[in-house]
Design a protein around this motif. Sequence first.
Motif, PDB file in Angstrom:
ATOM      1  N   ALA A 245       0.824  -1.209   0.000  1.00 40.04           N
ATOM      2  CA  ALA A 245       0.000   0.000   0.000  1.00 40.04           C
ATOM      3  C   ALA A 245       0.861   1.262   0.000  1.00 40.04           C
ATOM      4  O   ALA A 245       0.548   2.241  -0.698  1.00 40.04           O
ATOM      5  N   LEU A 246       1.934   1.259   0.777  1.00 40.52           N
ATOM      6  CA  LEU A 246       2.830   2.413   0.785  1.00 40.52           C
ATOM      7  C   LEU A 246       3.467   2.634  -0.581  1.00 40.52           C
ATOM      8  O   LEU A 246       3.586   3.771  -1.054  1.00 40.52           O
ATOM      9  N   MET A 247       3.883   1.544  -1.229  1.00 33.83           N
ATOM     10  CA  MET A 247       4.475   1.668  -2.560  1.00 33.83           C
ATOM     11  C   MET A 247       3.454   2.206  -3.567  1.00 33.83           C
ATOM     12  O   MET A 247       3.761   3.101  -4.363  1.00 33.83           O
ATOM     13  N   LEU A 248       2.226   1.696  -3.503  1.00 34.89           N
ATOM     14  CA  LEU A 248       1.188   2.158  -4.415  1.00 34.89           C
ATOM     15  C   LEU A 248       0.818   3.613  -4.147  1.00 34.89           C
ATOM     16  O   LEU A 248       0.624   4.400  -5.085  1.00 34.89           O
ATOM     17  N   ALA A 249       0.725   3.988  -2.863  1.00 36.34           N
ATOM     18  CA  ALA A 249       0.416   5.376  -2.529  1.00 36.34           C
ATOM     19  C   ALA A 249       1.529   6.313  -2.987  1.00 36.34           C
ATOM     20  O   ALA A 249       1.259   7.433  -3.446  1.00 36.34           O
ATOM     21  N   CYS A 250       2.768   5.870  -2.880  1.00 39.97           N
ATOM     22  CA  CYS A 250       3.892   6.701  -3.328  1.00 39.97           C
ATOM     23  C   CYS A 250       3.848   6.900  -4.842  1.00 39.97           C
ATOM     24  O   CYS A 250       4.135   7.993  -5.340  1.00 39.97           O
ATOM     25  N   ILE A 251       3.444   5.878  -5.580  1.00 39.28           N
ATOM     26  CA  ILE A 251       3.352   5.996  -7.032  1.00 39.28           C
ATOM     27  C   ILE A 251       2.206   6.912  -7.450  1.00 39.28           C
ATOM     28  O   ILE A 251       2.332   7.728  -8.374  1.00 39.28           O
ATOM     29  N   LEU A 252       1.064   6.800  -6.752  1.00 39.95           N
ATOM     30  CA  LEU A 252      -0.135   7.544  -7.146  1.00 39.95           C
ATOM     31  C   LEU A 252      -0.234   8.927  -6.507  1.00 39.95           C
ATOM     32  O   LEU A 252      -1.183   9.659  -6.812  1.00 39.95           O
ATOM     33  N   SER A 253       0.687   9.290  -5.637  1.00 39.19           N
ATOM     34  CA  SER A 253       0.578  10.579  -4.967  1.00 39.19           C
ATOM     35  C   SER A 253       0.599  11.774  -5.926  1.00 39.19           C
ATOM     36  O   SER A 253      -0.116  12.759  -5.682  1.00 39.19           O
ATOM     37  N   PRO A 254       1.383  11.775  -7.035  1.00 39.99           N
ATOM     38  CA  PRO A 254       1.268  12.904  -7.967  1.00 39.99           C
ATOM     39  C   PRO A 254      -0.132  13.053  -8.549  1.00 39.99           C
ATOM     40  O   PRO A 254      -0.612  14.178  -8.745  1.00 39.99           O
ATOM     41  N   VAL A 255      -0.811  11.931  -8.826  1.00 36.82           N
ATOM     42  CA  VAL A 255      -2.185  12.003  -9.337  1.00 36.82           C
ATOM     43  C   VAL A 255      -3.112  12.590  -8.287  1.00 36.82           C
ATOM     44  O   VAL A 255      -3.966  13.445  -8.584  1.00 36.82           O
ATOM     45  N   ALA A 256      -2.948  12.158  -7.031  1.00 35.25           N
ATOM     46  CA  ALA A 256      -3.789  12.692  -5.958  1.00 35.25           C
ATOM     47  C   ALA A 256      -3.548  14.184  -5.762  1.00 35.25           C
ATOM     48  O   ALA A 256      -4.509  14.960  -5.589  1.00 35.25           O
ATOM     49  N   ASN A 257      -2.297  14.622  -5.818  1.00 37.32           N
ATOM     50  CA  ASN A 257      -2.001  16.054  -5.663  1.00 37.32           C
ATOM     51  C   ASN A 257      -2.587  16.866  -6.815  1.00 37.32           C
ATOM     52  O   ASN A 257      -3.076  17.987  -6.612  1.00 37.32           O
ATOM     53  N   PHE A 258      -2.537  16.316  -8.015  1.00 37.45           N
ATOM     54  CA  PHE A 258      -3.107  17.012  -9.173  1.00 37.45           C
ATOM     55  C   PHE A 258      -4.608  17.234  -8.993  1.00 37.45           C
ATOM     56  O   PHE A 258      -5.121  18.337  -9.223  1.00 37.45           O
TER      57      PHE A 258
END
Length: 369
Positions: free
Chosen positions: A37-50
């Motif tokens: 989950a941490l790895m997936l959240a780290c990958i998707l964090s730019p999308v969430a910030n956008f």
Amino acid sequence: MDRAAKYAASSQVVLAVLGVVAALYWFRTILAPIAFALMLACILSPVANFFRRRFPLGPVGVLGFFLLLLLGAIYVASLAAESLVHAANTLPTDIERLAGQISARITDLIRDQPQLRMILPEPGTIDRLGDTNRALLIDKLSLGLTDFTTWVVQGFIVLVLAVFLLIESDMLTGKVLRFFARTPESARSARLILDQVTRKIRAYLIARTLINLGLGLVVAFGLWVMGVNFPLALGLFAAVTNFIPYIGQLAGGALPTLIALGQSGSLGDGLLVAAMYLAVLGVEGYVVTPMVMGKSLDLNGTTVLIACLFWAYLWGIPGLILAMPITASLKLVCQTIPDLNRWAELMSVDWQSPFAVDSLQKSESATAA
């Protein structure tokens, strides 16, 4: 007295390391999904910030959006998984048929060329190997399909946990830093180091994931052109296994090769599929990955093997998949913190700590003088 204190401190460090390893093993059922989950959240964090910047939907709106993405990802993964299950179910029969074809050809060769009897294996041995491998595959596949439901449930838990980590990342980060930091100054310095390390880890994970997805798409297209069954599922399989060094890459090419052999019964078709996969893997390993990721993230072969053995022992197949992301992340942490630079240098191929570079330059200057 100093020697006794030194030995006591070393003993405490050893006991602490052993305690951490034991905790990783005992709590693997909890820690492995959290790591994913941490790895997936780290990958998707730019999308969430956008989406936070462009669409101020609030936590509930962001949660709904990511749940929709989650359902779409589950649907695509279920289609690929269905194809892989179907391919796995047909593989034992294909291997048995292939063994029969090889046995028949060897029988014909021995009949036409009796002098080859001393070189070629007995046809009956090939048949027995085909029957044995078919039985072993059926047993293994039945066990794997039994665990498939558990994998699906764990995957859903990982995705939901990643969504909540994305939504509450800023709040959780601040609380964790304030919990462990003793003073506001140490909290601020820890926040700066954490932000720096997180950016590097995110860049690595995104680059590695995009490279693997590109490799999977190219493999799927090549298999589709060659007329091999289940190209999309096999491409996804190659993308996932490419996270695992050596063993995963071997499995990613062996499965489509076996399916091509069982599908057509032609050794030439199997060799073509294997050659295509090796060509794609060579371009990815020697051209794309060094160009995109550079040499700063290189891990030497000894570190890679030790990491794979260590995490596979602790967490099994999930540990094998996570071994390289975790090890690369640890190396980035060691590169960022000066006191840990020597560990990063030990794990890398070309990277050197600033202290080692300065020492080398001073030594060269002294020699030149």
